[in-house]
Design an enzyme around this catalytic site. Structure first.
Site, short mmCIF file in Angstrom:
data_model
loop_
_atom_site.label_atom_id
_atom_site.label_comp_id
_atom_site.label_asym_id
_atom_site.label_seq_id
_atom_site.Cartn_x
_atom_site.Cartn_y
_atom_site.Cartn_z
N ASP A 174 0.77 -1.24 0.00
CA ASP A 174 0.00 0.00 0.00
C ASP A 174 0.80 1.29 0.00
O ASP A 174 0.49 2.22 -0.71
CB ASP A 174 -0.91 0.05 1.24
CG ASP A 174 -1.77 -1.18 1.38
OD1 ASP A 174 -1.56 -2.15 0.63
OD2 ASP A 174 -2.65 -1.17 2.25
N GLU A 405 2.64 -8.09 12.35
CA GLU A 405 2.29 -7.91 10.93
C GLU A 405 3.56 -7.79 10.07
O GLU A 405 3.65 -8.34 9.00
CB GLU A 405 1.44 -6.65 10.81
CG GLU A 405 0.96 -6.32 9.42
CD GLU A 405 0.08 -5.06 9.41
OE1 GLU A 405 -0.11 -4.45 10.49
OE2 GLU A 405 -0.42 -4.71 8.34
C1 GLC Z 1 -2.46 -3.94 4.54
C2 GLC Z 1 -1.41 -4.53 3.61
C3 GLC Z 1 -2.07 -5.50 2.64
C4 GLC Z 1 -2.85 -6.56 3.44
C5 GLC Z 1 -3.81 -5.93 4.45
C6 GLC Z 1 -4.40 -6.95 5.40
O1 GLC Z 1 -3.38 -3.18 3.86
O2 GLC Z 1 -0.71 -3.53 2.94
O3 GLC Z 1 -1.12 -6.12 1.82
O4 GLC Z 1 -3.53 -7.40 2.58
O5 GLC Z 1 -3.12 -4.99 5.22
O6 GLC Z 1 -3.39 -7.67 6.05
#
Ligand code: GLC
Length: 441
Positions: A174, A405
């Site tokens: 993102d 994460e």
């Molecule tokens: C964030 C990450 C994306 C992921 C999401 C849920 O938006 O950038 O890649 O899928 O989180 O974990």
């Protein structure tokens, strides 16, 4: 590793997945991401398949309950409409503006990297002699082929075999510096952006998250999609953000390859997929290699130029088997060099760039599922020692800092930390660890 240590790590990882399991699917983590996410679920089923094959299959099955009539698979499936800790929620996306979107479950209006083909192949390899698994693969094959057909029909207007994304969230990375320039191109008229309240910074440190200005731009593109009912040709005409992403296309190519193998084994026609595959491999190698960088990178279709940064998207090309021997060696050397300089592999962005930030979202930290992709890619070329470093770095960091994460990539800084970054008890961290350790047992 000793068996006892492995058993302890595996137990913790299982607990994370079990706690995030919500009656048929797995959320990435409580509060921050309380729904089903597209590529997260792909990686998560790679963990589940070692624990409970039925759950691995269910994960993918429920994900595809959100597939649109045109084949698009949304990046979020809102199985629950009462959950309020996330923005933008289903009422903000208004996916119903597109008549081919499902009424239930509600979904977002954009997609994410298509990992499902290679995930299906992994599930098949594990359960090829089990009838329910074979039937599941036969059921999913046409759905995944439809998803790929959507990409080639609607996201490849120049018929190059390279798919464009029109929102950074579609890339899965993102907040990468890759998107900075294209995002800056957007002329923000505050009056045209609906009022909204971010929720992400309620659950995690603002300093790790995208800035407010970035968020306005994310919302701006979302509104553009909505305005055109998420129909791709009009978006292609108007979006300031149109990128042929190195990682998205590498993942698509790998998944094509997996569908071809599966189709041959299960007697599906694979002619169309083979055509896509041949063209995509060729165009990727031609168009996305930057001789200046000595790296694969993304192509900015609005600016008509390559985006001049090294980052993990280019490394994903290895898993797609795109590079020749010479280029694959360059990519391997890049990683070895970072390893020798005291970085955990693989930093999500080039540590030698001024834009590198070892802490902030997608601008330098380590992401577990990316290590999985790079580890598998390196093995395609026989770079097994580097593949082991990529795997063991992640295992070490998770053991020391927990199931977060994402993680700090600078080893020096890690030694002073007691936890990772972003959400805790994260599903793709647990599933990556489970899959990695499975092959150590
Ligand atoms: C964030 C990450 C994306 C992921 C999401 C849920 O938006 O950038 O890649 O899928 O989180 O974990």
């Amino acid at each position: 590793m000793y068996k006892e240590i492995i058993d302890n790590i595996l137990n913790d990882a299982k607990e994370v997945l079990n706690n995030n399991w919500k009656d048929g699917f797995t959320i990435p983590t409580e509060k921050l991401y309380p729904f089903q996410w597209n590529w997260d679920s792909g990686f998560v089923s790679l963990g589940w398949m070692h624990l409970n094959m039925a759950q691995a299959m269910n994960e993918i099955d429920l994900l595809f309950s959100g597939q649109w009539e045109n084949g698009m698979l949304p990046h979020i499936i809102f199985h629950s409409e009462n959950e309020t800790t996330y923005f933008p929620n289903h009422d903000f996306w208004e996916s119903e503006v597109n008549i081919g979107s499902p009424i239930k479950p509600r979904t977002s209006g954009i997609t994410q990297p298509p990992v499902h083909g290679f995930v299906l192949e992994k599930i098949f390899e594990k359960g090829r002699n089990i009838e329910v698994v074979r039937n599941f693969v036969k059921k999913m094959f046409p759905k995944i082929r439809n998803l790929h057909r959507f990409f080639y029909d609607y996201r490849d207007p120049l018929k190059e075999g390279l798919i464009f994304i029109y929102h950074p969230w579609e890339s899965g990375r993102d907040n990468s510096p890759l998107w900075d320039e294209s995002m800056q191109r957007i002329e923000i008229d505050k009056l045209k952006i609906p009022t909204y309240v971010r929720k992400d910074t309620d659950h995690t440190e603002a300093s790790e998250r995208p800035t407010q200005d970035k968020y306005d731009r994310f919302v701006y593109i979302l509104e553009l999609g909505k305005k055109y009912k998420y129909e791709n040709s009009e978006i292609f005409e108007e979006s300031p953000f149109l990128i042929q992403d190195s990682m998205f296309n590498a993942i698509l190519i790998k998944s094509n390859d997996s569908l071809i193998h599966l189709g041959k084994e299960l007697k599906f026609d694979t002619g169309e997929i083979e055509e896509w595959h041949t063209q995509s491999v060729h165009s990727y190698a031609q168009k996305l290699w930057s001789p200046n960088l000595n790296f694969y990178t993304c192509y900015d279709m609005s600016g008509d130029c390559l985006i001049p940064y090294r980052e993990v998207g280019g490394l994903a090309s290895l898993y797609a088997n795109v590079p020749d021997k010479k280029r694959s060696t360059i990519l391997n050397d890049y990683l070895i060099n970072l390893h020798k300089r005291g970085f955990y592999l693989c930093p999500s962005f080039d540590p030698d760039s001024d834009l590198f930030d070892s802490r902030r979202y997608w601008r330098g930290p380590i992401w577990p599922q990316i290590n999985w992709l790079v580890n598998h890619g390196l093995m395609v070329y026989g770079f097994n020692d580097t593949a082991d470093i990529v795997k063991n770095d992640l295992l070490e960091i998770v053991q020391n800092l927990g199931y977060y994460e994402y993680f700090e990539s600078d080893k020096d800084k890690v030694s002073r930390l007691t936890q990772g970054y972003g959400g805790a008890n994260f599903s793709w961290t647990a599933s990556t660890v489970i899959d990695f350790l499975h092959y150590e047992n």
